[in-house]
Design a protein around this motif. Structure first.
Motif, short mmCIF file in Angstrom:
data_model
loop_
_atom_site.label_atom_id
_atom_site.label_comp_id
_atom_site.label_asym_id
_atom_site.label_seq_id
_atom_site.Cartn_x
_atom_site.Cartn_y
_atom_site.Cartn_z
N ASP A 1 29.53 76.60 19.14
CA ASP A 1 28.96 75.95 17.97
C ASP A 1 29.63 74.59 17.81
O ASP A 1 30.69 74.34 18.37
N GLY A 2 29.01 73.71 17.04
CA GLY A 2 29.61 72.41 16.76
C GLY A 2 29.35 71.37 17.82
O GLY A 2 30.05 70.36 17.87
N THR A 3 28.33 71.58 18.65
CA THR A 3 28.07 70.65 19.74
C THR A 3 27.62 69.29 19.22
O THR A 3 28.02 68.26 19.76
N THR A 4 26.82 69.28 18.17
CA THR A 4 26.37 68.01 17.60
C THR A 4 27.50 67.33 16.84
O THR A 4 27.69 66.11 16.94
N GLY A 5 28.27 68.13 16.11
CA GLY A 5 29.35 67.58 15.30
C GLY A 5 30.40 66.85 16.10
O GLY A 5 30.88 65.79 15.67
N VAL A 6 30.78 67.39 17.25
CA VAL A 6 31.83 66.72 18.04
C VAL A 6 31.34 65.38 18.58
O VAL A 6 32.11 64.42 18.64
N VAL A 7 30.06 65.30 18.92
CA VAL A 7 29.53 64.04 19.44
C VAL A 7 29.44 63.01 18.31
O VAL A 7 29.78 61.84 18.49
N LYS B 1 27.78 59.80 29.35
CA LYS B 1 27.83 61.12 30.01
C LYS B 1 29.05 61.90 29.55
O LYS B 1 29.02 63.13 29.47
N LEU B 2 30.15 61.20 29.26
CA LEU B 2 31.34 61.88 28.76
C LEU B 2 31.07 62.59 27.44
O LEU B 2 31.57 63.70 27.21
N LEU B 3 30.26 61.99 26.58
CA LEU B 3 29.91 62.64 25.32
C LEU B 3 29.07 63.88 25.58
O LEU B 3 29.21 64.89 24.89
N ALA B 4 28.17 63.81 26.55
CA ALA B 4 27.37 64.98 26.90
C ALA B 4 28.27 66.09 27.44
O ALA B 4 28.08 67.27 27.13
N GLU B 5 29.27 65.72 28.24
CA GLU B 5 30.21 66.71 28.75
C GLU B 5 31.08 67.28 27.63
O GLU B 5 31.42 68.46 27.65
N LEU B 6 31.43 66.45 26.65
CA LEU B 6 32.17 66.91 25.49
C LEU B 6 31.38 67.98 24.74
O LEU B 6 31.91 69.02 24.36
N SER B 7 30.10 67.72 24.56
CA SER B 7 29.23 68.68 23.87
C SER B 7 29.12 69.98 24.67
O SER B 7 29.18 71.07 24.10
N ALA B 8 28.96 69.87 25.98
CA ALA B 8 28.85 71.07 26.82
C ALA B 8 30.15 71.87 26.78
O ALA B 8 30.13 73.11 26.74
N SER B 9 31.28 71.18 26.78
CA SER B 9 32.58 71.85 26.71
C SER B 9 32.73 72.59 25.38
O SER B 9 33.20 73.73 25.34
N GLN B 10 32.32 71.95 24.30
CA GLN B 10 32.36 72.58 22.98
C GLN B 10 31.48 73.82 22.95
O GLN B 10 31.85 74.86 22.41
N ASP B 11 30.31 73.73 23.57
CA ASP B 11 29.39 74.86 23.62
C ASP B 11 29.97 76.00 24.44
O ASP B 11 29.86 77.17 24.05
N ASN B 12 30.62 75.69 25.55
CA ASN B 12 31.20 76.73 26.40
C ASN B 12 32.39 77.41 25.75
O ASN B 12 32.56 78.62 25.86
N GLU B 13 33.24 76.64 25.08
CA GLU B 13 34.47 77.19 24.52
C GLU B 13 34.23 77.91 23.19
O GLU B 13 34.76 78.98 22.96
N ILE B 14 33.44 77.30 22.30
CA ILE B 14 33.29 77.83 20.96
C ILE B 14 31.88 78.35 20.70
O ILE B 14 31.70 79.32 20.02
N ILE C 1 10.80 70.80 21.56
CA ILE C 1 11.12 70.34 20.21
C ILE C 1 12.32 71.15 19.74
O ILE C 1 12.26 72.38 19.67
N THR C 2 13.41 70.46 19.44
CA THR C 2 14.65 71.13 19.05
C THR C 2 15.50 70.21 18.19
O THR C 2 15.31 69.00 18.20
N ASN C 3 16.43 70.82 17.44
CA ASN C 3 17.45 70.03 16.76
C ASN C 3 18.84 70.46 17.20
O ASN C 3 19.83 70.11 16.59
N ASP C 4 18.91 71.22 18.28
CA ASP C 4 20.19 71.65 18.86
C ASP C 4 20.77 70.52 19.70
O ASP C 4 20.15 70.07 20.66
N GLY C 5 21.96 70.07 19.34
CA GLY C 5 22.58 68.95 20.03
C GLY C 5 22.83 69.20 21.50
O GLY C 5 22.64 68.32 22.33
N ALA C 6 23.26 70.42 21.84
CA ALA C 6 23.52 70.74 23.24
C ALA C 6 22.25 70.65 24.07
O ALA C 6 22.26 70.13 25.19
N THR C 7 21.14 71.13 23.53
CA THR C 7 19.87 71.08 24.25
C THR C 7 19.39 69.65 24.40
O THR C 7 18.92 69.26 25.47
N ILE C 8 19.53 68.86 23.36
CA ILE C 8 19.10 67.46 23.41
C ILE C 8 19.88 66.72 24.48
O ILE C 8 19.30 66.02 25.32
N LEU C 9 21.19 66.88 24.49
CA LEU C 9 22.02 66.18 25.48
C LEU C 9 21.78 66.70 26.89
O LEU C 9 21.85 65.94 27.86
#
Length: 163
Positions: A100-106, A85-98, A66-74
């Motif tokens: 935070d903001g994984t849900t927002g970018v998606v 899958k590209l959106l999931a990779e976008l979220s993972a890239s955001q998580d790796n670089e910054i 049970i989570t509300n973290d976008g990176a974990t959900i994806l």
């Protein structure tokens, strides 16, 4: 479909699956890709923000998360569509670089794709839509550069940050 025989004389049927499957091309393919990406964005949009709802994810072996973290959900979702899958990779890239903001970018990407679909429905070519998004990005970046301020501070003088 064709009938043939193996080396022992036993008959078997060859079914050509590719003949039955139709491959989407052009505008219908673009719309399918947008729909898949929007579905992922809609899934995450309700978990965004301080009052975002939690998602309960159940893995095939019965593990419940049970989570509300976008990176974990994806990360835990089984996404088969390539555009989604590209959106999931976008979220993972955001998580790796910054971090935070994984849900927002998606959600932002989903909103941009929703607007692109409206423009596609009006008959505007995809290249022109992409060029328009590029111009809008340049305009936003230049506006942010115009309104930005530099705050000079040091470890000994934190007053400019407080001000």
């Amino acid at each position: 479909m064709s009938l043939t025989f193996d080396e022992y004389g036993r008959p078997f049927i060859i079914i050509k699956e590719q003949g039955e499957k139709s491959r989407a091309k052009g505008l219908p393919a673009q719309k399918q890709n947008i729909q898949a990406a929007k579905a992922v964005a809609r899934t995450l949009s309700s978990s965004l923000g301080p009052k975002g709802m939690d998602k309960m994810l159940v893995s095939p072996d019965g593990e419940v998360i049970i989570t509300n973290d976008g990176a974990t959900i994806l990360e835990k979702m089984e996404i088969h569509h390539q555009t989604a899958k590209l959106l999931a990779e976008l979220s993972a890239s955001q998580d790796n670089e910054i971090g935070d903001g994984t849900t927002g970018v998606v959600v932002l990407a989903g909103a941009l794709l929703e607007q692109a679909q409206i423009l596609l429905d009006k008959g505007i070519h995809a290249v022109r839509i992409a060029d328009g998004f590029d111009q809008a990005c340049e305009t936003c970046v230049s506006y942010l550069a115009d309104i930005s301020d530099t705050v000079e501070f040091s470890r000994d003088n934190l007053q400019p940050l407080l001000d």
